[in-house]
Design a protein around this motif. Sequence first.
Motif, PDB file in Angstrom:
ATOM      1  N   ALA A 184       0.829  -1.207   0.000  1.00  0.00           N
ATOM      2  CA  ALA A 184       0.000   0.000   0.000  1.00  0.00           C
ATOM      3  C   ALA A 184       0.865   1.258   0.000  1.00  0.00           C
ATOM      4  CB  ALA A 184      -0.933  -0.015   1.211  1.00  0.00           C
ATOM      5  N   ARG A 185       1.921   1.255   0.818  1.00  0.00           N
ATOM      6  CA  ARG A 185       2.816   2.412   0.864  1.00  0.00           C
ATOM      7  C   ARG A 185       3.557   2.575  -0.461  1.00  0.00           C
ATOM      8  NH1 ARG A 185       3.606   7.246   3.441  1.00  0.00           N
ATOM      9  NH2 ARG A 185       5.777   7.557   4.090  1.00  0.00           N
ATOM     10  N   TRP A 186       3.951   1.474  -1.074  1.00  0.00           N
ATOM     11  CA  TRP A 186       4.601   1.522  -2.394  1.00  0.00           C
ATOM     12  C   TRP A 186       3.678   2.208  -3.395  1.00  0.00           C
ATOM     13  CZ3 TRP A 186       8.956  -0.716  -5.081  1.00  0.00           C
ATOM     14  CH2 TRP A 186       8.814  -0.755  -6.471  1.00  0.00           C
ATOM     15  N   ARG A 187       2.417   1.790  -3.449  1.00  0.00           N
ATOM     16  CA  ARG A 187       1.469   2.351  -4.405  1.00  0.00           C
ATOM     17  C   ARG A 187       1.250   3.837  -4.158  1.00  0.00           C
ATOM     18  NH1 ARG A 187       0.353   0.030  -8.946  1.00  0.00           N
ATOM     19  NH2 ARG A 187      -1.756   0.899  -8.914  1.00  0.00           N
ATOM     20  N   LEU A 188       1.186   4.228  -2.893  1.00  0.00           N
ATOM     21  CA  LEU A 188       0.985   5.636  -2.571  1.00  0.00           C
ATOM     22  C   LEU A 188       2.167   6.469  -3.048  1.00  0.00           C
ATOM     23  CD1 LEU A 188      -0.569   7.902  -1.173  1.00  0.00           C
ATOM     24  CD2 LEU A 188       0.565   7.262   0.971  1.00  0.00           C
ATOM     25  N   LEU A 189       3.372   6.017  -2.775  1.00  0.00           N
ATOM     26  CA  LEU A 189       4.553   6.756  -3.217  1.00  0.00           C
ATOM     27  C   LEU A 189       4.663   6.779  -4.732  1.00  0.00           C
ATOM     28  CD1 LEU A 189       7.221   5.559  -0.617  1.00  0.00           C
ATOM     29  CD2 LEU A 189       5.931   7.700  -0.644  1.00  0.00           C
TER      30      LEU A 189
END
Length: 360
Positions: free
Chosen positions: A338-343
């Motif tokens: 999820a953090r990867w996608r946000l960044l």
Amino acid sequence: MTAVSPSPSPLPAPAASPLERSYRRLLRVLPRGYRERWEDDMVAVLLDTEQEAAAQAVASEGAQRQDEEFELALLQRPPLREVAGVLGLALRLHLAAPSTPGASARSRAVGDAVRLTALLGLPLPAAYGVQQLVLMPWWAEQPGWSQLTVADGVEWVAGCVVALLTWTLLVAGHRRVAAGAAVTGLVVPWVVAGAQLPPPWALPPGELVVWLVLLLPLLSVAAWHRDAPAPSPRWWWTLPAGVALVFALWGLEQVRVSGASFAADVVVAAFALGAGWRHADRGWLGAAALLGMLALVRGVVTWGFVAAMPAEQGVAVLAAMAAGVLAASGIVVVLSWARWRLLARLNRPSQHAEVGPEAS
């Protein structure tokens, strides 16, 4: 009134030669954006190279003979040297480094994640190898030790040795030698054990998963190609940290925290998640996702093993620990992805290049 004659229809494009079609199929391994921009130019260069090679092969026999030789070359398959070159370029573009020309930001982030997976994933099995060597006298006194055969442990011990050797060469800067050790080391257990060890496809599920979990970090060494920066010297602290973690979890098991060693993989994945979250770095987050998936796979197998055990004292604790590892691994994978996608939406590049293992 003068009649206007219809314009002649355009001539059909000449049919592509078998060699050109083969080259275009080969170039499909390249990233789409890179291929759409450079495919025609690359095919033209490759065909020109073949024409020059054909001309040099019969340089003393005249222009007509050179043309005939080139026509024959157009009917052949691409030479192995060109195939290897294109595959090497594809590897560098898909697992790109910050200095790789023509690579996308996503490919650079993926390349950083895979390289970190090698650096973080190999020390743990290497640490298990150190633990086994240190505790060998103690284990030799345990009940049932004399019933073990060479094949019962050689695949795991050899895997630990391969991981230790590959990681050491990698951190020392010998990236090509490390890649060779990773590839050749996969067959060492079957050479050492001989007929006592079944082929990979015939291994019991538990042992097969051990090899699959070790396989990803070993294959990740391929991302350390010539464009990748050398690992920071601070990575030398990773192996002692892995050994300390393995012995700490083993010590917890000795004080009746059954199944504590199950948590080693998820601890490493959580460390990568913490580093990636703190620095907003997609490389560390990608490594956390990959390592978390490995911990999840091992947790599933561990849960199946524990569930098949007879209901005795301590089995409930093992089951609870296996369930906890499964849950923690799943949380690490979900959060890191999820953090990867946000960044990625924020167009944040990977920045870990010289970040050492103490980044978190």
